[in-house]
Design an enzyme around this catalytic site. Structure first.
Site, PDB file in Angstrom:
ATOM      1  N   ASP A 192       0.889  -1.317   0.144  1.00  2.00           N
ATOM      2  CA  ASP A 192      -0.041   0.007   0.059  1.00  2.00           C
ATOM      3  C   ASP A 192       0.904   1.540   0.141  1.00  2.00           C
ATOM      4  O   ASP A 192       1.328   1.813   1.159  1.00  2.00           O
ATOM      5  CB  ASP A 192      -0.886   0.034   1.402  1.00  2.00           C
ATOM      6  CG  ASP A 192      -2.116   1.332   1.046  1.00  2.00           C
ATOM      7  OD1 ASP A 192      -1.755   2.056   0.448  1.00  2.00           O
ATOM      8  OD2 ASP A 192      -3.048   1.271   2.065  1.00  2.00           O
ATOM      9  N   HIS A 197       0.479   7.857   3.816  1.00  2.34           N
ATOM     10  CA  HIS A 197       1.180   7.081   4.966  1.00  2.34           C
ATOM     11  C   HIS A 197       2.896   7.594   4.870  1.00  2.34           C
ATOM     12  O   HIS A 197       3.519   7.143   5.653  1.00  2.34           O
ATOM     13  CB  HIS A 197       1.022   5.814   4.873  1.00  2.34           C
ATOM     14  CG  HIS A 197      -0.627   5.531   4.710  1.00  2.34           C
ATOM     15  ND1 HIS A 197      -1.468   5.617   5.886  1.00  2.34           N
ATOM     16  CD2 HIS A 197      -1.297   4.914   3.733  1.00  2.34           C
ATOM     17  CE1 HIS A 197      -2.612   5.259   5.371  1.00  2.34           C
ATOM     18  NE2 HIS A 197      -2.432   4.842   4.167  1.00  2.34           N
TER      19      HIS A 197
END
Length: 290
Positions: A192, A197
């Site tokens: 991911d 993030h």
């Protein structure tokens, strides 16, 4: 582009072949903190290839690790649905494990849009996937809920409302799970690569002060804590795990998980103690074998 619910629900399921290696499993476990106290307990059943066990939540990243060559995308595209990555949040995750996962292997994954709910200012997209091994027998089934901001108002139903409260008695177990400042940077190598993030500037455009931890990282961290603290370290005793992602967690914060035993079902509630026990995971249950 407005959501076309009929087109999304009537589309043919997608089918893809995936595979994973022992290295992918080891990286996944390390990204969840396995072996972090190596001087005292290196957790070799999770960090060493001999006798390697697999946490059930590895199913959520199987076949999409960095070795698979995944490339980040700036949108979510499927029949009837096309939305910008900045508008989506992982709202909920369910997993049912049908048999223990092998440390390396392959599977056929069949996925479909199971439902699209119109929440007015947002849409909730429900994705279902089923994985079968080379022998044709089921390995796991997942249910993913995606919250797409700004994508509501297409005229669909709002969907069921589900209330939830923690049991009104002291928890049977309370688990403390620290995270590290680099936790998201390591976890993203499982596949991911959403810049939310990692990239502070991107995180600010999405409304956060700084990058947040992946919802599935919190999910995996709590799964590991649950196996370690409530299931005697036996990964095969966890058969299902369902949660709602109720709040963001920043790398370096702690996850505090209260656990109530209800037979072969565990009820969980995870919070962040550094922020007055702000909720992280709610509506959380685990199916276990005694």
């Amino acid at each position: 582009m407005p959501i076309d619910r009929h087109k999304a629900l009537s589309a043919d399921p997608s089918v893809r072949e995936i595979s994973w290696s022992t290295r992918d499993v080891l990286l996944y476990h390390l990204s969840l903190g396995a072996g972090s106290d190596a001087a005292t307990d290196p957790e070799l059943h999770l960090t060493f290839e001999r006798g390697l066990q697999v946490l059930p939540t590895f199913a959520l990243v199987a076949g999409s690790g960095i070795s698979a060559g995944e490339v980040p995308t700036m949108s979510v595209n499927m029949p009837g649905i096309d939305t910008d990555l900045r508008s989506i949040l992982h709202a909920g995750q369910g997993l049912e494990i049908h048999r223990p996962l092998p440390p390396s292997g392959s599977a056929t994954v069949t996925s479909r849009v199971a439902e699209v709910w119109d929440k007015g200012k947002a849409a909730v997209i429900v994705l279902e996937s089923a994985a079968a091994g080379p022998d044709g027998e089921p390995l796991w089934t997942t249910n993913v809920q995606i919250w797409a901001r700004g994508e509501g108002g297409f005229g669909g139903e709002a969907g069921p409302e589900t209330s939830w409260t923690a049991p009104q008695r002291p928890a049977d177990i309370v688990l403390e799970t620290p995270t590290t400042p680099q936790q998201a940077l390591l976890y993203r190598l499982n596949g991911d690569l959403n810049p939310l993030h990692a990239d502070p500037e991107f995180a600010r455009t999405a409304g956060f002060d700084r990058p947040i931890l992946h919802g599935l990282a919190s999910y995996g961290l709590v799964c590991k804590a649950l196996v370690d603290g409530a299931l005697d370290g036996d990964v095969t005793r966890l058969n299902g795990f369902s949660v709602r992602f109720a709040g963001s967690l920043f790398p370096g914060e702690t996850i505090r998980t209260s656990v109530w035993r209800e037979g072969e079902r565990l009820v969980l509630h995870s919070t962040c103690p550094e922020r007055d026990n702000a909720p992280v995971l709610t509506h959380a249950t685990a199916k276990v074998t005694s």
